[in-house]
Design an enzyme around this catalytic site. Structure first.
Site, PDB file in Angstrom:
ATOM      1  N   ARG A   1      29.083  54.175  11.835  1.00 44.17           N
ATOM      2  CA  ARG A   1      27.818  54.722  12.743  1.00 44.17           C
ATOM      3  C   ARG A   1      26.723  55.303  11.692  1.00 44.17           C
ATOM      4  O   ARG A   1      25.756  55.345  12.069  1.00 44.17           O
ATOM      5  CB  ARG A   1      28.349  55.846  13.851  1.00 44.17           C
ATOM      6  CG  ARG A   1      28.916  54.961  15.052  1.00 44.17           C
ATOM      7  CD  ARG A   1      29.538  55.932  16.136  1.00 44.17           C
ATOM      8  NE  ARG A   1      30.043  56.972  15.557  1.00 44.17           N
ATOM      9  CZ  ARG A   1      31.736  56.725  15.516  1.00 44.17           C
ATOM     10  NH1 ARG A   1      32.280  55.694  16.032  1.00 44.17           N
ATOM     11  NH2 ARG A   1      32.467  57.839  14.990  1.00 44.17           N
TER      12      ARG A   1
ATOM     13  N   GLU B   1      45.702  62.880   8.082  1.00 45.93           N
ATOM     14  CA  GLU B   1      46.774  63.483   8.397  1.00 45.93           C
ATOM     15  C   GLU B   1      48.073  62.964   8.179  1.00 45.93           C
ATOM     16  O   GLU B   1      48.898  63.674   7.924  1.00 45.93           O
ATOM     17  CB  GLU B   1      46.605  63.707  10.218  1.00 45.93           C
ATOM     18  CG  GLU B   1      47.575  64.618  10.535  1.00 45.93           C
ATOM     19  CD  GLU B   1      47.212  64.698  12.070  1.00 45.93           C
ATOM     20  OE1 GLU B   1      47.955  65.543  12.697  1.00 45.93           O
ATOM     21  OE2 GLU B   1      46.209  64.209  12.722  1.00 45.93           O
TER      22      GLU B   1
END
Length: 178
Positions: A61, A98
């Protein structure tokens, strides 16, 4: 009332996506609104300090905002992509997720040393990808002093992490939480 509440109203929130407890900020509804998108680009362009040579957009994006901003700022567009998506010789930067690692790349000849680069993406959360993009651009010799985002999730600390690396960070809209 904040100055960008008109744009904030165009962003849809989808609860519990992609997992329970997450409030997903969906910008596709803003992109569907021609006036809202044009206003977004105009306000981001107005917030740009100093001339820039290149607008670096982070996949995917971020490409939309980089290309749109390049026109009024008279700058080129530099793509920062996931590994394996660019043809030709690239330079890379690894960063932690993560659970594991990821890598972003750019063409090794995408900028000349000393080029002034504005980093752009749709949203800043934890800042992991944006910080890796700054390292990548600087490794290539780019001068990166400013980053812009449509949306900031300030509770996740990404904008502050970029500021700690010496960048001016601007966003039009902030949403609390994550």
């Amino acid at each position: 009332m904040s100055p960008n509440d008109d744009l904030k109203a165009l962003i849809r929130t989808i609860p519990d996506f992609p997992k329970p407890g997450i409030q997903f900020r969906d910008i596709t509804t803003l992109l569907l609104d021609p006036g809202g998108f044009a206003t977004t680009v105009a306000r981001m362009a107005a917030a740009t300090r100093g001339p820039v040579d290149l607008i670096a957009g982070i996949e995917a994006r971020g490409f939309l905002f980089a290309a749109a901003l390049a026109v009024p700022l008279n700058a080129g567009v530099l793509l920062i992509r996931k590994d394996g998506k660019l043809p030709g010789a690239t330079i890379a930067e690894d960063y932690a997720l993560e659970y594991g690692q990821d890598r972003i790349v750019m063409h090794e000849d995408a900028l000349v040393p000393g080029a002034r680069v504005l980093l752009v993406d749709d949203l800043i959360a934890t800042g992991g990808t944006a910080r890796a993009a700054v390292r990548l651009l600087r490794k290539a010799g780019g001068v990166v002093e400013q980053a812009q985002f449509l949306v900031d999730l300030p509770d996740l600390g990404g904008a502050d992490a970029l500021r700690a690396e010496g960048l001016d960070v601007d966003s039009l809209i902030a949403f609390p939480g994550h």
